[in-house]
Write an enzyme that holds these catalytic residues in place. Structure first.
Site, PDB file in Angstrom:
ATOM      1  CG  ASP A  81      -1.948   0.992   1.306  1.00 18.74           C
ATOM      2  OD1 ASP A  81      -2.433   1.376   0.229  1.00 18.74           O
ATOM      3  OD2 ASP A  81      -2.334   1.398   2.425  1.00 18.74           O
ATOM      4  CG  ASP A 103       0.858   7.713  -3.307  1.00 15.66           C
ATOM      5  OD1 ASP A 103       0.704   8.566  -4.206  1.00 15.66           O
ATOM      6  OD2 ASP A 103       0.435   7.878  -2.144  1.00 15.66           O
ATOM      7  CG  HIS A 176      -5.477   8.593   3.299  1.00 12.38           C
ATOM      8  ND1 HIS A 176      -5.064   9.230   2.162  1.00 12.38           N
ATOM      9  CD2 HIS A 176      -5.455   7.270   3.005  1.00 12.38           C
ATOM     10  CE1 HIS A 176      -4.791   8.345   1.223  1.00 12.38           C
ATOM     11  NE2 HIS A 176      -5.018   7.141   1.701  1.00 12.38           N
TER      12      HIS A 176
HETATM   13  O1  G3H Z   1      -4.266   3.151   1.830  1.00 17.07           O
HETATM   14  C1  G3H Z   1      -4.953   2.975   2.851  1.00 17.07           C
HETATM   15  C2  G3H Z   1      -6.225   3.585   3.008  1.00 17.07           C
HETATM   16  O2  G3H Z   1      -6.498   4.510   2.058  1.00 17.07           O
HETATM   17  C3  G3H Z   1      -6.852   3.596   4.341  1.00 17.07           C
HETATM   18  O3  G3H Z   1      -7.465   4.825   4.665  1.00 17.07           O
HETATM   19  O4  G3H Z   1      -7.209   4.660   7.117  1.00 17.07           O
HETATM   20  O5  G3H Z   1      -8.639   6.406   6.089  1.00 17.07           O
HETATM   21  O6  G3H Z   1      -9.349   4.033   6.043  1.00 17.07           O
HETATM   22  P1  G3H Z   1      -8.214   4.984   6.057  1.00 17.07           P
HETATM   23 ZN    ZN Z   2      -4.556   5.201   1.061  1.00 23.28          ZN
END
Ligand code: G3H
Ligand code: ZN
Length: 276
Positions: A81, A103, A176
């Site tokens: 991620d 990213d 986020h």
């Molecule tokens: O890449 C991870 C997410 O976009 C998680 O986002 O922590 O706001 O749910 P969040």
């Molecule tokens: Zn994210």
């Protein structure tokens, strides 16, 4: 069983569900997430972000994720991620991940395209899927200096065409790390984006999306819904309750029982909302 993101996302894009990508940090959330997926007979994505890898380096974390994926009765994608650079993606691929996100959302469009294409070619040569981001999903925490910028449909079209990514993360109203479900999705923008591209769409920062909008997202060509904060809150808040209720307790195996169950319950709820 271990599968690529492309396999999961192409199917989800056609169907009336979206696959959750849960941020995991170790055994204590990997196992509850897999249990929830198996109860729902649903595919799932285990997503390791950079803080998770800094805490538990890939030679430890990757085998844990891969073992959970390979022994699960449902399809599981093991995903990097918010990979920040080529080397981070190369390392994840070398450690057996079936998918990476690069990213480049903070770069100019041209530079984002150039770097994403290079990493996409590398990932594809290794049979690994790639997701990338255009526009930028910001952070509710002001100390994280990431821009917030809605995606432009024409740029999304150019980005997908020139990079060859398997899935594209777009910015349509989420932020986020929201701790309450108060985000407001711009479905009109989402529709204009999905008219321009054929690849599955990804929504980041989905902890902050109200349940009715999450359900609606799943009915679009949105295939992957990233959820991190909601699970971290479920674990952390329940752990705090446990420690307050048992001030003399110090055995983490017994202290982790209820927090792990809370993660499983939260994941189950998200699966239900997303169409499972
Ligand atoms: O890449 C991870 C997410 O976009 C998680 O986002 O922590 O706001 O749910 P969040
Ligand atoms: Zn994210």
């Amino acid at each position: 069983m271990l599968v690529t993101l492309k396999l999961l996302a192409d199917e989800a894009a056609k169907r009336d569900y979206a696959v959750p990508a849960f941020n995991i940090f170790g055994y204590e959330d990997i196992i509850p997430v897999i249990r929830a997926a198996e109860q729902k007979n649903a595919p799932v994505i285990l997503a390791a972000n950079i803080p998770a890898i800094q805490h538990m380096p890939l030679p430890y974390l990757a085998p844990l994720m891969l073992q959970a994926a390979r022994t699960a009765s449902v399809p599981v994608c093991v995903h990097l991620d918010h990979g920040k650079d080529r080397q981070g993606c190369v390392d994840a691929i070398a450690n057996g991940f079936s998918s990476v996100m690069y990213d480049g959302s903070q770069l100019t469009l041209e530079e984002n395209i150039r770097r994403t294409k290079d990493i996409a070619d590398y990932a594809h040569r290794h049979g690994v899927s790639i997701e990338a981001e255009i526009g930028s999903v910001g952070y509710s925490d002001p100390s994280i200096a990431m821009k917030h910028q809605l995606s432009d449909p024409d740029e999304v079209e150019q980005f997908v065409r020139e990079t060859g990514v398997d899935a594209v993360a777009v910015s349509v109203g989420t932020v986020h790390r929201m701790e309450t479900q108060e985000a407001s999705i711009d479905f009109n923008l989402l529709e204009r984006i999905q008219d321009k591209v054929n690849v599955p769409l990804v929504i980041h920062g989905s902890s902050g999306v109200p349940d009715d909008q999450l359900r609606k997202l799943a009915s679009y060509r949105v295939a992957k819904i990233n959820i991190g904060t909601a699970l971290r809150m479920a674990f952390g808040k329940t752990l705090r309750e446990e420690m307050e209720q048992k001030p003399g307790a110090f055995d983490r195996i017994s202290l982790f029982g209820r927090p792990m169950a809370a993660v499983e319950e939260t994941a189950l709820h998200k699966f239900t909302i997303l169409g499972f």
